[in-house]
Scaffold this motif. Structure first.
Motif, short mmCIF file in Angstrom:
data_model
loop_
_atom_site.label_atom_id
_atom_site.label_comp_id
_atom_site.label_asym_id
_atom_site.label_seq_id
_atom_site.Cartn_x
_atom_site.Cartn_y
_atom_site.Cartn_z
N SER A 168 0.83 -1.23 0.11
CA SER A 168 0.03 -0.30 0.00
C SER A 168 0.66 1.13 -0.03
O SER A 168 0.46 2.03 -0.63
CB SER A 168 -1.03 0.02 1.06
N LEU A 169 1.89 1.34 0.83
CA LEU A 169 2.69 2.47 0.90
C LEU A 169 3.43 2.58 -0.36
O LEU A 169 3.64 3.91 -1.04
CB LEU A 169 3.80 2.40 2.15
N GLY A 170 3.98 1.44 -0.90
CA GLY A 170 4.57 1.59 -2.41
C GLY A 170 3.87 2.17 -3.35
O GLY A 170 3.87 2.83 -4.21
N ASN A 171 2.38 1.63 -3.35
CA ASN A 171 1.55 2.10 -4.39
C ASN A 171 1.27 3.61 -4.04
O ASN A 171 0.95 4.38 -5.32
CB ASN A 171 0.20 1.13 -4.44
N LEU A 172 1.06 4.07 -3.02
CA LEU A 172 0.72 5.31 -2.73
C LEU A 172 1.89 6.22 -3.34
O LEU A 172 1.76 7.30 -3.82
CB LEU A 172 0.67 5.55 -1.19
N MET A 173 3.13 6.11 -2.94
CA MET A 173 4.31 6.72 -3.35
C MET A 173 4.51 6.65 -5.06
O MET A 173 4.69 7.87 -5.50
CB MET A 173 5.69 6.09 -2.85
N VAL A 174 4.30 5.55 -5.55
CA VAL A 174 4.30 5.42 -7.24
C VAL A 174 3.40 6.53 -7.65
O VAL A 174 3.40 7.27 -8.54
CB VAL A 174 4.37 4.27 -7.64
N GLU A 175 2.13 6.16 -7.10
CA GLU A 175 0.71 7.05 -7.80
C GLU A 175 1.09 8.44 -7.47
O GLU A 175 0.70 9.41 -8.21
CB GLU A 175 -0.36 6.37 -7.26
N GLY A 176 1.77 8.87 -6.23
CA GLY A 176 2.19 10.27 -6.08
C GLY A 176 2.80 10.79 -6.84
O GLY A 176 2.78 12.01 -7.52
N PHE A 177 3.94 10.22 -7.11
CA PHE A 177 4.96 10.44 -8.10
C PHE A 177 4.49 10.89 -9.38
O PHE A 177 4.64 11.58 -10.30
CB PHE A 177 6.21 9.59 -8.28
N HIS A 178 3.49 9.54 -9.89
CA HIS A 178 2.80 9.68 -11.19
C HIS A 178 1.96 11.04 -11.20
O HIS A 178 2.14 11.60 -12.37
CB HIS A 178 1.99 8.49 -11.33
N TYR A 179 1.20 11.28 -10.31
CA TYR A 179 0.42 12.41 -10.40
C TYR A 179 1.42 13.74 -10.55
O TYR A 179 1.01 14.62 -11.14
CB TYR A 179 -0.87 12.46 -9.44
N PHE A 180 2.11 13.65 -9.68
CA PHE A 180 3.15 15.11 -9.60
C PHE A 180 3.83 15.14 -10.83
O PHE A 180 3.84 16.51 -11.49
CB PHE A 180 4.26 14.82 -8.43
N GLY A 181 4.30 14.06 -11.75
CA GLY A 181 4.98 14.36 -12.80
C GLY A 181 3.91 14.74 -14.05
O GLY A 181 4.23 15.51 -15.08
N LEU A 182 2.63 14.18 -14.01
CA LEU A 182 1.92 14.74 -14.77
C LEU A 182 1.35 16.04 -14.81
O LEU A 182 1.41 16.72 -15.94
CB LEU A 182 0.43 13.81 -14.76
N PHE A 183 1.10 16.58 -13.48
CA PHE A 183 0.66 17.84 -13.44
C PHE A 183 2.09 18.98 -13.60
O PHE A 183 1.86 19.90 -14.34
CB PHE A 183 0.50 18.34 -11.95
N ALA A 184 3.36 18.55 -13.36
CA ALA A 184 4.47 19.10 -13.64
C ALA A 184 4.55 19.22 -15.53
O ALA A 184 4.82 20.32 -15.94
CB ALA A 184 5.61 18.58 -13.34
#
Length: 155
Positions: free
Chosen positions: A17-33
């Motif tokens: 769960s923590l790994g999925n949260l970190m990957v998805e957080g990075f994914h959304y941050f990258g998309l917004f950037a």
């Protein structure tokens, strides 16, 4: 030893769960950037055209490239799938922009002109191949907006 197995399972589930949260957080941050950088670059290009008081065909094609990048980010944000066709469209537009810029500066035609036209032709064939392949061999897994599998073969 059941307590050890249940502890291992809880630890595994928590780490997953923590790994999925970190990957998805990075994914959304990258998309917004990427989306913000694309929007900023397109606004700056448009403002440059306004300052010049005119827009050349190079400028308009550049705006089309930004539009395709924005659409690609939007589709990737909604579906978690990178549409390869959009990358091909961007490459075709970029080569066309370069070709038009090269020709409009009245350079004498040379082999480079043929290479550019050949590259555009090959990219166009690639788009055709991707379209035919996606129609002939559709994806068996359909994902919803959250990335979860909706069903096998459902569209």
């Amino acid at each position: 030893m059941k307590w050890a197995d249940s502890g291992r399972k809880r630890m595994h589930d928590g780490a997953n769960s923590l790994g999925n949260l970190m990957v998805e957080g990075f994914h959304y941050f990258g998309l917004f950037a990427i989306g913000a950088a694309t929007a900023w670059a397109s606004v700056m290009a448009f403002m440059g055209m306004v300052d010049k008081g005119q827009a050349s065909i190079d400028d308009i094609l550049l705006l089309f490239i930004y539009l395709e990048l924005g659409a690609m980010v939007g589709i990737y944000f909604k579906t978690n799938h990178l549409p390869i066709r959009f990358l091909l469209y961007i490459a075709i537009t970029a080569l066309t922009r370069y070709l038009i810029g090269d020709v409009s500066h009245h350079r004498p035609p040379d082999a480079g002109l043929l290479y550019l036209c050949g590259g555009i032709f090959l990219l166009s064939l690639s788009v055709l191949a991707v379209r035919v392949a996606s129609n002939k061999f559709p994806s068996s897994k359909v994902l919803d907006a959250t990335g979860d599998v909706v069903g096998e073969g459902d569209k």
